[in-house]
Each structure stands twice: as structure tokens, then as C-alpha cells.
Write a protein that holds these residues in place. Structure first.
Motif, PDB file in Angstrom:
ATOM      1  N   LYS A 117      39.813  91.576   7.695  1.00 31.73           N
ATOM      2  CA  LYS A 117      39.380  92.498   9.220  1.00 31.73           C
ATOM      3  C   LYS A 117      37.999  92.433   9.528  1.00 31.73           C
ATOM      4  N   GLY A 118      37.432  92.299   8.874  1.00 31.77           N
ATOM      5  CA  GLY A 118      36.031  92.337   9.678  1.00 31.77           C
ATOM      6  C   GLY A 118      35.402  91.360  10.000  1.00 31.77           C
ATOM      7  N   LEU A 119      35.646  90.712   9.764  1.00 27.08           N
ATOM      8  CA  LEU A 119      35.508  88.861  10.372  1.00 27.08           C
ATOM      9  C   LEU A 119      35.769  88.798  11.343  1.00 27.08           C
ATOM     10  N   SER A 120      37.403  88.964  11.333  1.00 28.51           N
ATOM     11  CA  SER A 120      37.970  88.506  12.975  1.00 28.51           C
ATOM     12  C   SER A 120      37.907  88.983  14.016  1.00 28.51           C
ATOM     13  N   GLU A 121      37.146  90.314  13.266  1.00 29.12           N
ATOM     14  CA  GLU A 121      37.198  92.244  14.358  1.00 29.12           C
ATOM     15  C   GLU A 121      36.418  90.827  16.221  1.00 29.12           C
ATOM     16  N   GLY A 122      37.118  91.009  17.602  1.00 30.25           N
ATOM     17  CA  GLY A 122      36.144  90.523  18.178  1.00 30.25           C
ATOM     18  C   GLY A 122      37.211  89.010  19.010  1.00 30.25           C
ATOM     19  N   ASN A 168      39.823  85.631  17.009  1.00 28.79           N
ATOM     20  CA  ASN A 168      41.072  85.250  17.688  1.00 28.79           C
ATOM     21  C   ASN A 168      41.861  85.093  16.549  1.00 28.79           C
ATOM     22  N   VAL A 169      43.141  85.362  16.046  1.00 26.12           N
ATOM     23  CA  VAL A 169      43.175  85.159  14.528  1.00 26.12           C
ATOM     24  C   VAL A 169      44.541  84.179  14.657  1.00 26.12           C
ATOM     25  N   GLU A 170      44.046  83.223  14.253  1.00 26.26           N
ATOM     26  CA  GLU A 170      45.264  82.043  14.354  1.00 26.26           C
ATOM     27  C   GLU A 170      46.834  82.228  12.905  1.00 26.26           C
ATOM     28  N   MET A 171      46.157  82.648  12.149  1.00 24.76           N
ATOM     29  CA  MET A 171      47.349  82.753  11.352  1.00 24.76           C
ATOM     30  C   MET A 171      47.159  84.320  10.431  1.00 24.76           C
ATOM     31  N   TYR A 208      47.908  83.998  -1.119  1.00 24.37           N
ATOM     32  CA  TYR A 208      47.839  85.259   0.911  1.00 24.37           C
ATOM     33  C   TYR A 208      46.518  84.811   1.286  1.00 24.37           C
ATOM     34  N   PHE A 209      47.506  83.994   2.605  1.00 25.43           N
ATOM     35  CA  PHE A 209      46.218  83.417   3.317  1.00 25.43           C
ATOM     36  C   PHE A 209      46.045  84.303   4.870  1.00 25.43           C
ATOM     37  N   GLY A 210      45.142  84.095   5.507  1.00 23.01           N
ATOM     38  CA  GLY A 210      44.761  83.755   6.558  1.00 23.01           C
ATOM     39  C   GLY A 210      43.640  83.192   7.883  1.00 23.01           C
ATOM     40  N   SER A 211      44.069  82.887   8.590  1.00 24.11           N
ATOM     41  CA  SER A 211      42.894  82.099   9.554  1.00 24.11           C
ATOM     42  C   SER A 211      42.688  82.746  10.715  1.00 24.11           C
ATOM     43  N   PHE A 212      41.207  82.275  10.899  1.00 21.49           N
ATOM     44  CA  PHE A 212      40.900  82.684  12.383  1.00 21.49           C
ATOM     45  C   PHE A 212      39.686  82.277  12.693  1.00 21.49           C
ATOM     46  N   GLN A 213      39.421  82.471  14.281  1.00 18.24           N
ATOM     47  CA  GLN A 213      38.178  81.784  14.073  1.00 18.24           C
ATOM     48  C   GLN A 213      37.459  83.416  15.462  1.00 18.24           C
ATOM     49  N   ASP A 214      36.378  83.435  14.820  1.00 18.70           N
ATOM     50  CA  ASP A 214      35.174  84.592  14.867  1.00 18.70           C
ATOM     51  C   ASP A 214      34.973  84.986  16.248  1.00 18.70           C
ATOM     52  N   LYS A 215      33.876  85.632  16.173  1.00 19.20           N
ATOM     53  CA  LYS A 215      33.563  85.696  18.056  1.00 19.20           C
ATOM     54  C   LYS A 215      32.221  85.118  18.196  1.00 19.20           C
TER      55      LYS A 215
END
Length: 143
Positions: free
Chosen positions: A101-106, A108-111, A121-128
């Protein structure tokens, strides 16, 4: 065995990005934030380039996340892409959720972070700031 630490490059936003990462992970920078203008041979850089980060490091658990800014007048060019991810292995689902939640704020969530077919329990994103992250929790890893 050798230890691996991710090293990131930014185009003038390293200090801002690392202050953001510090707000999420906590802790203090290792040493000072070294600026380009303090290095020998940088007298002719613009004030903006002199203020760019030459090196910054933030401890996260037993690892270091490190970075610097590129210097365009040295011919350096940043190409943001998806060829590098920082993969985080938190100690709990709750910590995984907090970091995601903190790092993905602003960004783009990929997964979205959720239970995956392979058991993690996994998720990935590009941060701002254009950095790609993976958050991966598996109870077995901590045993």
C-alpha cells in the motif's frame, strides 16, 4: 556467499524517492546523502546537476537499497523500463499489505496483492518514481 543489494538510478529524483522509501520502511540513511557537487571534477556542472545525488543508501532489514542520479551533461541518459524489480520478502501478510500500500501509492499496480495460484501472497507495481517492485510473502520462507 556474496550479498546482493539493489542499486537504482534516477533522473534528479533520487533524494526525493529515497525520502519516500524511508517514510514507508523507516530507518535512517547510511552515512550522508552524497551530492555530485562534492566530487572532484564537477566544478563545471550546473547548480541543478551539482545538487543531484551521487550516492544514497537506506537499510531495509539486513539489506541496503542504494541509488544515485544520472548526470545528463556527462552523457548519461535514464531509460526507465521493466527490466529491474526490487523484490521484497516481508515477515507477515500484514507487513506485505503495509509495504504494498505504501510503496504503490501514486504508482501503477500491475498485479494487486493477493493469494496466487503458486501459493504465495504476491503483488507487483511500478511506484511513482518509475521503480518496479514485487512484494512476496510465503509463510514457509520465514521458517
Amino acid at each position: 556467499m556474496a550479498k546482493l543489494n539493489p542499486y537504482l538510478n534516477f533522473d534528479g529524483t533520487a533524494e526525493k524517492a529515497f525520502n519516500f522509501y524511508k517514510s514507508v520502511f523507516g530507518g535512517e540513511f547510511v552515512g550522508e546523502v552524497h551530492k555530485m557537487g562534492n566530487a572532484p571534477g564537477t566544478e563545471n556542472l550546473s547548480e541543478e546537476e551539482k545538487n543531484r545525488v551521487m550516492h544514497i543508501a537506506l537499510p531495509i532489514g539486513g539489506d541496503l537499497l542504494m541509488a544515485s542520479d544520472i548526470v545528463p551533461s556527462f552523457g548519461q541518459k535514464l531509460n526507465v523500463g521493466n527490466n529491474n524489480y526490487v523484490s521484497i520478502f516481508p515477515d507477515s501478510r500484514e507487513e506485505a499489505d503495509r509495504l504494498f500500500k505504501g510503496l504503490s501509492e501514486g504508482g501503477n499496480v500491475e498485479m494487486p496483492i493477493e493469494d496466487q495460484f503458486w501459493g504465495d501472497y504476491f503483488g507487483s507495481f511500478q511506484d511513482k518514481y518509475g521503480v518496479h517492485w514485487m512484494v512476496n510473502y510465503n509463510e514457509e520462507y520465514g521458517k
